[in-house]
Design a protein around this motif. Sequence first.
Motif, PDB file in Angstrom:
ATOM      1  N   ARG A   1       0.816  -1.212   0.000  1.00 59.97           N
ATOM      2  CA  ARG A   1       0.000   0.000   0.000  1.00 59.97           C
ATOM      3  C   ARG A   1       0.852   1.266   0.000  1.00 59.97           C
ATOM      4  O   ARG A   1       0.331   2.364   0.158  1.00 59.97           O
ATOM      5  CB  ARG A   1      -0.911   0.050   1.249  1.00 59.97           C
ATOM      6  N   ASP A   2       2.164   1.116  -0.172  1.00 58.59           N
ATOM      7  CA  ASP A   2       3.033   2.285  -0.041  1.00 58.59           C
ATOM      8  C   ASP A   2       4.068   2.422  -1.148  1.00 58.59           C
ATOM      9  O   ASP A   2       4.803   3.399  -1.168  1.00 58.59           O
ATOM     10  CB  ASP A   2       3.764   2.243   1.318  1.00 58.59           C
ATOM     11  N   SER A   3       4.117   1.466  -2.059  1.00 57.85           N
ATOM     12  CA  SER A   3       5.107   1.550  -3.122  1.00 57.85           C
ATOM     13  C   SER A   3       4.732   2.656  -4.100  1.00 57.85           C
ATOM     14  O   SER A   3       3.578   3.083  -4.165  1.00 57.85           O
ATOM     15  CB  SER A   3       5.196   0.222  -3.861  1.00 57.85           C
ATOM     16  N   PRO A   4       5.691   3.141  -4.890  1.00 56.77           N
ATOM     17  CA  PRO A   4       5.377   4.166  -5.903  1.00 56.77           C
ATOM     18  C   PRO A   4       4.259   3.729  -6.842  1.00 56.77           C
ATOM     19  O   PRO A   4       3.437   4.555  -7.254  1.00 56.77           O
ATOM     20  CB  PRO A   4       6.708   4.341  -6.635  1.00 56.77           C
ATOM     21  N   LEU A   5       4.211   2.448  -7.196  1.00 57.21           N
ATOM     22  CA  LEU A   5       3.175   1.975  -8.117  1.00 57.21           C
ATOM     23  C   LEU A   5       1.792   2.167  -7.513  1.00 57.21           C
ATOM     24  O   LEU A   5       0.875   2.677  -8.165  1.00 57.21           O
ATOM     25  CB  LEU A   5       3.406   0.501  -8.470  1.00 57.21           C
ATOM     26  N   PHE A   6       1.612   1.759  -6.254  1.00 58.24           N
ATOM     27  CA  PHE A   6       0.315   1.926  -5.608  1.00 58.24           C
ATOM     28  C   PHE A   6      -0.037   3.404  -5.484  1.00 58.24           C
ATOM     29  O   PHE A   6      -1.157   3.819  -5.798  1.00 58.24           O
ATOM     30  CB  PHE A   6       0.310   1.283  -4.216  1.00 58.24           C
ATOM     31  N   LEU A   7       0.905   4.200  -5.024  1.00 62.11           N
ATOM     32  CA  LEU A   7       0.625   5.611  -4.796  1.00 62.11           C
ATOM     33  C   LEU A   7       0.293   6.334  -6.093  1.00 62.11           C
ATOM     34  O   LEU A   7      -0.520   7.263  -6.104  1.00 62.11           O
ATOM     35  CB  LEU A   7       1.829   6.274  -4.114  1.00 62.11           C
ATOM     36  N   GLN A   8       0.866   5.906  -7.191  1.00 60.71           N
ATOM     37  CA  GLN A   8       0.630   6.579  -8.464  1.00 60.71           C
ATOM     38  C   GLN A   8      -0.673   6.154  -9.127  1.00 60.71           C
ATOM     39  O   GLN A   8      -1.359   6.971  -9.749  1.00 60.71           O
ATOM     40  CB  GLN A   8       1.802   6.318  -9.414  1.00 60.71           C
ATOM     41  N   HIS A   9      -1.037   4.872  -8.972  1.00 60.28           N
ATOM     42  CA  HIS A   9      -2.146   4.360  -9.770  1.00 60.28           C
ATOM     43  C   HIS A   9      -3.419   4.015  -8.987  1.00 60.28           C
ATOM     44  O   HIS A   9      -4.505   4.055  -9.563  1.00 60.28           O
ATOM     45  CB  HIS A   9      -1.686   3.115 -10.533  1.00 60.28           C
ATOM     46  N   LEU A  10      -3.323   3.679  -7.718  1.00 58.19           N
ATOM     47  CA  LEU A  10      -4.509   3.236  -6.977  1.00 58.19           C
ATOM     48  C   LEU A  10      -4.932   4.186  -5.861  1.00 58.19           C
ATOM     49  O   LEU A  10      -6.098   4.189  -5.466  1.00 58.19           O
ATOM     50  CB  LEU A  10      -4.273   1.843  -6.385  1.00 58.19           C
ATOM     51  N   ARG A  11      -4.012   4.975  -5.351  1.00 59.51           N
ATOM     52  CA  ARG A  11      -4.345   5.840  -4.215  1.00 59.51           C
ATOM     53  C   ARG A  11      -5.515   6.768  -4.525  1.00 59.51           C
ATOM     54  O   ARG A  11      -6.519   6.796  -3.811  1.00 59.51           O
ATOM     55  CB  ARG A  11      -3.124   6.676  -3.811  1.00 59.51           C
ATOM     56  N   ASP A  12      -5.393   7.561  -5.574  1.00 57.04           N
ATOM     57  CA  ASP A  12      -6.420   8.566  -5.861  1.00 57.04           C
ATOM     58  C   ASP A  12      -7.775   7.954  -6.206  1.00 57.04           C
ATOM     59  O   ASP A  12      -8.816   8.456  -5.739  1.00 57.04           O
ATOM     60  CB  ASP A  12      -5.945   9.501  -6.970  1.00 57.04           C
TER      61      ASP A  12
END
Length: 205
Positions: free
Chosen positions: A61-72
């Motif tokens: 839940r904290d990798s760049p991939l998650f933060l870029q694509h799923l967070r918002d």
Amino acid sequence: MTHLVFFCGHAGTGKTTLAKNLHGPLTKASGTPFCLLDKDTLYGGYSAAAMAMLTGDPNDRDSPLFLQHLRDPEYRGLLDTARDNLELGVSALVVGPLSREVRERRLFDRAWLGVGAEVVIRVVWVYTSEETARQRIVKRANPNDAYKLAHWDEYRQRRFVPSGAICDDLLMFDNTAPASADYQTLLARIVDEPQAAAIMPPVPV
């Protein structure tokens, strides 16, 4: 009149527990039913499946991939669900870090939220020390926190305590070791009724 109340803050600060403790008293003090919308509850299973497919790690839940694509998209769905409830006359307690949105003051922007002037907006920033938060994260042993703990020096750079203009209208709550009086004060500030504190039952501390 409905209420949209955000409980925001970094991991390990006790946002969900605080929201649950205040749910009943808020319902009684405001005279309106509340729903509890926790980001992890609503989207935890979906994000686990998505991350397992993308990276093989369902707990990321904290990798760049998650933060870029799923967070918002998670947050947008959370706010959309809150708005649906508000339109039905049900107030909402929304729980999630929302640190970027707090920093950018978006949670006070009615146009961005898509809510009218009839909705009472309150934003609570729940905080504690970095060491206390880390101890709580370790103790709860949630697999979703594995990335944070393994990359703590990286994660801690995202932690902040709001200050200056960011704090305008923000309800700051130190959740390190709150007493019943602290809960009562917060309740009264959320509903803007000093006498509301009288209905807050004792909370185990």
